[in-house]
Design a protein around this motif. Sequence first.
Motif, PDB file in Angstrom:
ATOM      1  N   LEU A  56       0.861  -1.179   0.000  1.00  0.00           N
ATOM      2  CA  LEU A  56       0.000   0.000   0.000  1.00  0.00           C
ATOM      3  C   LEU A  56       0.895   1.226   0.000  1.00  0.00           C
ATOM      4  N   LEU A  57       0.499   2.235  -0.777  1.00  0.00           N
ATOM      5  CA  LEU A  57       1.282   3.458  -0.930  1.00  0.00           C
ATOM      6  C   LEU A  57       0.420   4.652  -0.551  1.00  0.00           C
ATOM      7  N   GLU A  58       0.840   5.391   0.458  1.00  0.00           N
ATOM      8  CA  GLU A  58       0.145   6.607   0.892  1.00  0.00           C
ATOM      9  C   GLU A  58       1.095   7.788   0.720  1.00  0.00           C
ATOM     10  N   ALA A  61       2.946  13.915   0.739  1.00  0.00           N
ATOM     11  CA  ALA A  61       2.927  15.301   0.268  1.00  0.00           C
ATOM     12  C   ALA A  61       1.941  15.426  -0.892  1.00  0.00           C
ATOM     13  N   PRO A  62       1.258  16.572  -0.989  1.00  0.00           N
ATOM     14  CA  PRO A  62       0.286  16.748  -2.076  1.00  0.00           C
ATOM     15  C   PRO A  62       0.899  16.739  -3.473  1.00  0.00           C
ATOM     16  N   ASP A  63       2.228  16.992  -3.569  1.00  0.00           N
ATOM     17  CA  ASP A  63       2.875  16.976  -4.885  1.00  0.00           C
ATOM     18  C   ASP A  63       3.640  15.677  -5.135  1.00  0.00           C
ATOM     19  N   GLY A  64       3.460  14.676  -4.278  1.00  0.00           N
ATOM     20  CA  GLY A  64       4.136  13.401  -4.454  1.00  0.00           C
ATOM     21  C   GLY A  64       3.533  12.591  -5.594  1.00  0.00           C
ATOM     22  N   PRO A  65       4.298  11.648  -6.150  1.00  0.00           N
ATOM     23  CA  PRO A  65       3.808  10.860  -7.280  1.00  0.00           C
ATOM     24  C   PRO A  65       2.532  10.067  -6.980  1.00  0.00           C
ATOM     25  N   VAL A  66       2.399   9.563  -5.764  1.00  0.00           N
ATOM     26  CA  VAL A  66       1.199   8.800  -5.416  1.00  0.00           C
ATOM     27  C   VAL A  66      -0.002   9.725  -5.301  1.00  0.00           C
ATOM     28  N   ALA A  67       0.190  10.906  -4.739  1.00  0.00           N
ATOM     29  CA  ALA A  67      -0.904  11.882  -4.651  1.00  0.00           C
ATOM     30  C   ALA A  67      -1.369  12.282  -6.050  1.00  0.00           C
ATOM     31  N   LYS A  68      -0.415  12.499  -6.951  1.00  0.00           N
ATOM     32  CA  LYS A  68      -0.760  12.864  -8.330  1.00  0.00           C
ATOM     33  C   LYS A  68      -1.495  11.720  -9.023  1.00  0.00           C
ATOM     34  N   GLU A  71      -5.038  11.638  -7.664  1.00  0.00           N
ATOM     35  CA  GLU A  71      -5.779  12.779  -8.202  1.00  0.00           C
ATOM     36  C   GLU A  71      -6.254  12.510  -9.630  1.00  0.00           C
ATOM     37  N   LYS A  72      -5.406  11.860 -10.411  1.00  0.00           N
ATOM     38  CA  LYS A  72      -5.713  11.607 -11.823  1.00  0.00           C
ATOM     39  C   LYS A  72      -6.593  10.372 -12.021  1.00  0.00           C
ATOM     40  N   LYS A  73      -6.285   9.281 -11.292  1.00  0.00           N
ATOM     41  CA  LYS A  73      -6.939   7.997 -11.558  1.00  0.00           C
ATOM     42  C   LYS A  73      -7.738   7.438 -10.394  1.00  0.00           C
ATOM     43  N   GLY A  74      -7.605   8.034  -9.219  1.00  0.00           N
ATOM     44  CA  GLY A  74      -8.275   7.496  -8.044  1.00  0.00           C
ATOM     45  C   GLY A  74      -7.422   6.428  -7.374  1.00  0.00           C
ATOM     46  N   GLN A  75      -7.894   5.955  -6.241  1.00  0.00           N
ATOM     47  CA  GLN A  75      -7.192   4.901  -5.525  1.00  0.00           C
ATOM     48  C   GLN A  75      -7.229   3.606  -6.335  1.00  0.00           C
ATOM     49  N   GLY A  76      -6.205   2.784  -6.158  1.00  0.00           N
ATOM     50  CA  GLY A  76      -6.205   1.483  -6.803  1.00  0.00           C
ATOM     51  C   GLY A  76      -4.834   1.066  -7.272  1.00  0.00           C
ATOM     52  N   PHE A  77      -4.821   0.065  -8.152  1.00  0.00           N
ATOM     53  CA  PHE A  77      -3.577  -0.514  -8.650  1.00  0.00           C
ATOM     54  C   PHE A  77      -2.709   0.569  -9.281  1.00  0.00           C
ATOM     55  N   GLN A  78      -1.453   0.667  -8.814  1.00  0.00           N
ATOM     56  CA  GLN A  78      -0.553   1.703  -9.310  1.00  0.00           C
ATOM     57  C   GLN A  78       0.636   1.142 -10.077  1.00  0.00           C
TER      58      GLN A  78
END
Length: 134
Positions: A56-58, A61-68, A71-78
């Motif tokens: 799991l990746l949380e 920071a709001p500008d972190g790759p996971v936050a981005k 924001e773009k695709k929603g939670q889920g497989f990354q």
Amino acid sequence: MKILKIDHLGIAVNSIDDGKNFWSDVLGLAFEGAETVSEQKVTTAFFPVGESEVELLESTAPDGPVAKFIEKKGQGFQHVAFRVENIEEALAELKEKGIKLIDQTPRIGAGGAKIAFLHPKATGGVLVELCQRD
């Protein structure tokens, strides 16, 4: 390049604590602990499944790759991470084959693993991570 196995599947979540409710409480996977990787602006949590893990990746920071990503695709497989025998050799081979890399050289990820990401534009839209654990 020698791929040894799927090392882990990365799942982007808003909250590791909320994610634990499903992965641990519902599915019964053991929570192995969390680790913050400041350089990547992420906190990770691993749940072993046989010889692989769910990660799991949380974002921290709001500008972190996971936050981005969320924001773009929603939670889920990354991403999917493949364990390789020698990450430097794997990257050199992929460069020779013209594969677009996010990381030209390995960096240190969670658990001290050497990691490098391949660009989704080169993989049919899937973020692929290579990792080497010594």
